[in-house]
Design a protein around this motif. Structure first.
Motif, short mmCIF file in Angstrom:
data_model
loop_
_atom_site.label_atom_id
_atom_site.label_comp_id
_atom_site.label_asym_id
_atom_site.label_seq_id
_atom_site.Cartn_x
_atom_site.Cartn_y
_atom_site.Cartn_z
N THR A 41 71.10 3.97 -5.30
CA THR A 41 69.98 3.43 -5.54
C THR A 41 70.32 2.74 -6.75
O THR A 41 69.33 0.96 -7.26
CB THR A 41 68.59 4.10 -5.41
OG1 THR A 41 68.69 4.56 -7.38
CG2 THR A 41 68.13 4.98 -4.88
N ARG A 64 67.36 10.10 3.92
CA ARG A 64 65.48 10.07 4.59
C ARG A 64 65.18 9.03 3.05
O ARG A 64 64.43 8.06 3.73
CB ARG A 64 64.40 10.84 4.35
CG ARG A 64 64.62 11.44 5.70
CD ARG A 64 64.05 12.66 6.29
NE ARG A 64 64.43 13.58 7.83
CZ ARG A 64 64.60 14.34 7.57
NH1 ARG A 64 65.45 15.15 6.16
NH2 ARG A 64 65.40 14.90 8.83
N ARG A 67 66.66 5.06 2.97
CA ARG A 67 65.47 3.77 4.10
C ARG A 67 64.22 4.28 3.31
O ARG A 67 63.91 2.49 3.82
CB ARG A 67 66.03 5.20 5.19
CG ARG A 67 67.42 5.03 6.07
CD ARG A 67 67.91 3.86 5.61
NE ARG A 67 69.06 4.35 6.35
CZ ARG A 67 70.88 3.79 5.69
NH1 ARG A 67 71.17 2.85 4.42
NH2 ARG A 67 71.99 4.07 6.38
N GLU A 68 63.67 5.16 2.78
CA GLU A 68 62.28 4.64 2.16
C GLU A 68 62.26 3.75 1.54
O GLU A 68 61.51 2.70 1.21
CB GLU A 68 61.81 6.19 2.21
CG GLU A 68 60.79 7.10 3.38
CD GLU A 68 61.03 8.14 2.43
OE1 GLU A 68 60.63 8.43 0.94
OE2 GLU A 68 60.24 8.95 3.19
N ARG A 69 63.13 3.49 0.38
CA ARG A 69 63.38 3.14 -0.57
C ARG A 69 63.89 1.47 -0.23
O ARG A 69 64.40 0.71 -0.79
CB ARG A 69 64.42 3.47 -1.94
CG ARG A 69 63.69 4.45 -2.22
CD ARG A 69 64.40 5.14 -3.25
NE ARG A 69 64.07 6.22 -4.00
CZ ARG A 69 64.17 7.30 -4.96
NH1 ARG A 69 64.98 6.73 -5.87
NH2 ARG A 69 63.55 8.51 -5.54
N ARG A 70 64.46 0.88 1.12
CA ARG A 70 64.48 0.46 1.44
C ARG A 70 66.07 -0.54 1.38
O ARG A 70 66.95 -1.08 1.06
CB ARG A 70 63.90 -1.21 1.07
CG ARG A 70 62.23 -0.92 1.97
CD ARG A 70 61.79 -1.83 2.12
NE ARG A 70 60.21 -1.60 2.74
CZ ARG A 70 59.94 -1.58 4.15
NH1 ARG A 70 60.82 -1.61 4.92
NH2 ARG A 70 58.80 -1.59 4.42
N VAL A 71 67.30 0.95 0.91
CA VAL A 71 68.74 0.67 0.51
C VAL A 71 69.23 0.62 2.34
O VAL A 71 68.89 1.90 3.21
CB VAL A 71 69.01 2.15 -0.23
CG1 VAL A 71 70.54 1.77 0.72
CG2 VAL A 71 67.92 2.15 -1.39
N THR A 72 70.17 -0.19 2.40
CA THR A 72 70.52 -0.29 3.53
C THR A 72 71.92 -0.34 4.18
O THR A 72 72.52 -0.50 4.53
CB THR A 72 69.79 -1.97 4.21
OG1 THR A 72 70.50 -3.02 3.42
CG2 THR A 72 68.59 -2.13 4.40
N GLY A 94 68.58 7.71 10.03
CA GLY A 94 68.76 6.39 9.69
C GLY A 94 69.94 6.11 9.70
O GLY A 94 70.46 5.30 8.84
#
Length: 224
Positions: A41, A64, A67-72, A94
């Motif tokens: 992150t 999880r 992906r919740e923190r929008r790390v793609t 994810g």
């Protein structure tokens, strides 16, 4: 390509890391889920190789949260079990790919390279801090209107710093990221190259961007 390897088994981590480094990847290693979350992150990676079985927070939990923190960042999951249900859970959480253990190292490398290509499509071409820019395609650096000529090591140092602005980078981290292996701890090669880079990007310019953190390493940031 810069890869985050999350694996708590030292021998397995060393085996994978050496294979990736031999193929030209820069590899950071995390041995537990919390460390992996912190690195993933705060630092841009092209791909993450994530073991599911980890001490504390397991790999699926790490995935999880990312992906919740929008790390793609693309993720390749590793598992010693390989049940279909676990594979489905991973993909639903994810993951971009899944590889059961034991695996052939060449296949892991090929899958990581494929994920990296996918990630690279969305990676920024131009890295910037203040009036310093680095084009990651042409490898050209500029400070204002001045073009800065960089050696291969200087370019990799600057790329590493610009992808981690404001974060203190230890000498050991820089050794592993730029030289891909560890020298004798007594070596001053990092200090020598950082000195050369500082001369090129900071001399005659304001604000100064490359700062020494005594007893630890360096930080790349604009002064507050």
């Amino acid at each position: 390509m810069r890869v985050l390897l999350v694996e708590d088994q030292e021998k397995t981590a060393s085996f994978i890391r050496k294979g990736l480094v031999a193929e030209g990847f820069a590899v950071d290693v995390a041995e537990d889920g919390e460390t992996a979350l912190t690195l993933a992150t705060t630092t841009p990676f092209d791909a993450i190789v994530l073991d599911i079985m980890l001490p504390g927070r397991d790999g699926l939990s790490v995935l999880r949260v990312l992906r919740e923190r929008r790390v793609t960042t693309p993720v390749l999951l590793l598992s010693a079990r390989g049940e279909v249900s676990e594979r489905v859970d991973g993909l639903n959480a994810g993951a971009d790919d899944y590889l059961p253990k034991p695996f052939v190292l060449a296949e892991l490398i090929a899958r990581v390279r494929a994920l990296g290509r996918r990630s690279g499509e969305a990676q920024p071409v131009l890295l910037q801090l203040a009036d310093l820019t680095l084009n990651t395609v042409t490898r050209q650096a500029r400070r204002g209107d001045e073009v800065i000529e960089l050696s291969t090591r200087e370019y990799r140092l600057l790329d590493h710093f610009l992808r981690s602005p404001g974060r203190i980078c230890s000498r050991m981290e820089l050794l592993e990221a730029v030289w891909d292996y560890s020298f004798d701890p007594g070596t001053n090669v990092v200090d020598v190259y950082v000195g050369r880079l500082r001369e090129k990007i900071d001399t005659g310019h304001e604000p100064k961007l490359l700062h020494t953190v005594r007893g630890y390493g360096y930080v790349f940031k604009k002064p507050v």
